[in-house]
Design a protein around this motif. Structure first.
Motif, short mmCIF file in Angstrom:
data_model
loop_
_atom_site.label_atom_id
_atom_site.label_comp_id
_atom_site.label_asym_id
_atom_site.label_seq_id
_atom_site.Cartn_x
_atom_site.Cartn_y
_atom_site.Cartn_z
N UNK A 187 -29.06 -12.94 -48.78
CA UNK A 187 -29.19 -14.34 -48.32
C UNK A 187 -27.87 -15.11 -48.41
N UNK A 188 -27.10 -14.88 -49.44
CA UNK A 188 -25.87 -15.65 -49.61
C UNK A 188 -24.62 -14.82 -49.34
N UNK A 189 -24.75 -13.83 -48.48
CA UNK A 189 -23.60 -13.04 -48.06
C UNK A 189 -22.68 -13.88 -47.17
N UNK A 190 -21.39 -13.65 -47.31
CA UNK A 190 -20.43 -14.27 -46.39
C UNK A 190 -20.58 -13.63 -45.01
N UNK A 191 -20.41 -14.46 -43.98
CA UNK A 191 -20.53 -13.97 -42.60
C UNK A 191 -19.73 -14.88 -41.68
N UNK A 192 -19.37 -14.37 -40.51
CA UNK A 192 -18.61 -15.16 -39.57
C UNK A 192 -18.55 -14.49 -38.21
N UNK A 193 -17.90 -15.18 -37.27
CA UNK A 193 -17.76 -14.68 -35.89
C UNK A 193 -16.28 -14.73 -35.53
N UNK A 194 -15.57 -13.60 -35.67
CA UNK A 194 -14.15 -13.60 -35.34
C UNK A 194 -13.83 -13.56 -33.85
N UNK A 195 -14.82 -13.19 -33.02
CA UNK A 195 -14.51 -13.05 -31.59
C UNK A 195 -15.76 -13.18 -30.73
N UNK A 196 -15.60 -13.87 -29.61
CA UNK A 196 -16.61 -13.91 -28.55
C UNK A 196 -16.06 -13.16 -27.34
N UNK A 197 -16.94 -12.48 -26.61
CA UNK A 197 -16.52 -11.70 -25.45
C UNK A 197 -16.94 -12.45 -24.17
N UNK A 198 -16.05 -13.27 -23.61
CA UNK A 198 -16.41 -14.07 -22.43
C UNK A 198 -16.83 -13.19 -21.25
N UNK A 199 -17.81 -13.69 -20.51
CA UNK A 199 -18.26 -13.01 -19.30
C UNK A 199 -19.25 -11.90 -19.51
N UNK A 200 -19.74 -11.74 -20.75
CA UNK A 200 -20.69 -10.65 -21.03
C UNK A 200 -22.14 -11.10 -20.98
N UNK A 201 -22.38 -12.41 -20.87
CA UNK A 201 -23.75 -12.91 -20.82
C UNK A 201 -24.35 -12.78 -19.43
N UNK A 202 -25.65 -12.99 -19.36
CA UNK A 202 -26.39 -12.93 -18.10
C UNK A 202 -26.71 -14.36 -17.66
N UNK A 203 -26.16 -14.84 -16.54
CA UNK A 203 -26.45 -16.20 -16.08
C UNK A 203 -27.93 -16.46 -15.86
N UNK A 204 -28.73 -15.41 -15.73
CA UNK A 204 -30.17 -15.59 -15.54
C UNK A 204 -30.83 -16.27 -16.74
N UNK A 205 -30.17 -16.28 -17.90
CA UNK A 205 -30.71 -16.98 -19.06
C UNK A 205 -30.65 -18.50 -18.88
N UNK A 206 -29.86 -18.95 -17.91
CA UNK A 206 -29.63 -20.38 -17.74
C UNK A 206 -28.33 -20.83 -18.36
N UNK A 207 -27.64 -19.92 -19.03
CA UNK A 207 -26.35 -20.22 -19.66
C UNK A 207 -25.28 -19.46 -18.88
N UNK A 208 -24.49 -20.19 -18.10
CA UNK A 208 -23.53 -19.54 -17.21
C UNK A 208 -22.35 -18.94 -17.96
N UNK A 209 -21.99 -19.56 -19.09
CA UNK A 209 -20.85 -19.09 -19.87
C UNK A 209 -21.02 -19.55 -21.31
N UNK A 210 -20.39 -18.81 -22.22
CA UNK A 210 -20.44 -19.18 -23.62
C UNK A 210 -21.60 -18.53 -24.35
N UNK A 211 -21.68 -18.83 -25.64
CA UNK A 211 -22.70 -18.24 -26.51
C UNK A 211 -23.43 -19.33 -27.27
N UNK A 212 -24.74 -19.25 -27.29
CA UNK A 212 -25.57 -20.10 -28.14
C UNK A 212 -26.06 -19.29 -29.34
N UNK A 213 -25.96 -19.88 -30.52
CA UNK A 213 -26.52 -19.28 -31.72
C UNK A 213 -27.43 -20.30 -32.38
#
Length: 222
Positions: A187-213
C-alpha cells in the motif's frame, strides 16, 4: 531508435502480481467503460473545481494536470473545499464509481470487496511530456487499497518498495483499459511514471491524445 507501438495484443498481457498486494490486470476496462470515464472526467475537469497544475509547497509545479472528486487533494492533505484553486467544494464522489472500484478490487484480488468504500478519486491527465516522480500515497488516514485505472496513451509505470525511491523496483507498461491495484504490504510502496508513450492510445475511447489516470482511495476522514 525504434518507435514504441503500444502494449501489444491483449493475449500477450496477463494478470500479474507485481509484489504482494500489487496486481496488474491488463485490458480490464472495455471500450464503453473507457468512453464513459472519459466523459465523466471531462465534466469534472470543467468544475466546480477545474483541472489544474498543482503547485507544490516549495514552489514547483506538477507537470500533470489534476482534478479531484469527493475530496480535494492539495499537497499534502485532503479538504472538502479547494482553498488553493477557487475556494469551492469539489464534485461529489458518484456511487457508480464506488461500484466500479469494488468490482476492480474484487477482480484483482479474487475475493469479494463489498466493504471497500472509496470516497475520493484523483484524476491526473498526462500530456506527452508529463511525468510523475517516485512518491508514496500516504495522505489518507486509511490503509485501504488504491485502485488505479488507465485510459489513453500507454506509460511506463515504476512500482518500487516501501523504504526508498530507488531500487528495487519493477517497471510495468500500463495501457488503455488497464487496472492496477496496490494494498496490503504494497500500500505504501513508492511509485511513479517516468515516461508516457504519445500516440499509443485509441481515439475511440474519446481521448484523442494523452493519458488519463483515475485513482480511487479511501481517505478515512469520514
Amino acid at each position: 531508435m525504434a518507435q514504441h507501438d503500444g502494449a501489444g495484443p491483449a493475449q500477450h498481457r496477463r494478470r500479474r502480481e507485481i509484489a504482494p498486494g500489487a496486481v496488474h490486470v491488463p485490458a480490464w476496462l472495455d471500450l464503453d467503460e473507457q468512453r464513459h470515464l472519459v466523459r465523466a472526467c471531462r465534466e469534472w475537469a470543467t468544475g466546480p473545481v477545474p483541472i489544474r497544475h498543482t503547485v507544490l509547497p516549495r514552489g514547483g509545479v506538477m507537470s500533470v494536470q489534476t482534478v479531484c472528486v469527493g475530496w480535494h487533494w492539495q499537497p499534502y492533505r485532503y479538504t472538502r473545499v479547494a482553498h488553493d484553486v477557487n475556494g469551492r467544494q469539489v464534485a461529489g464522489f458518484p456511487g457508480w464509481l464506488a461500484d466500479l472500484g469494488r468490482r476492480a478490487l474484487s477482480d484483482a484480488y479474487g475475493r469479494p470487496a463489498d466493504a471497500y468504500e472509496p470516497d475520493t478519486a484523483l484524476v491526473n491527465f498526462y500530456d506527452g511530456q508529463a511525468r510523475m516522480g517516485m512518491h508514496q500515497d500516504k495522505d489518507e488516514k486509511s490503509d485501504a487499497p488504491v485502485v488505479s485505472l488507465s485510459i489513453g496513451d500507454s506509460c511506463l509505470f515504476r512500482f518500487g518498495n516501501t523504504e526508498t525511491r530507488g531500487r528495487p523496483y519493477t517497471d510495468v507498461e500500463l495501457a488503455s483499459g488497464d487496472l492496477f491495484v496496490f494494498g496490503g504490504p504494497a500500500r505504501f510502496a513508492y511509485h511513479g511514471v517516468p515516461k508516457v508513450y504519445p500516440g499509443t492510445g485509441d481515439p475511440a475511447t474519446g481521448l484523442a491524445a494523452g493519458r488519463l489516470n483515475i485513482t480511487m482511495r479511501v481517505t478515512g476522514l469520514g
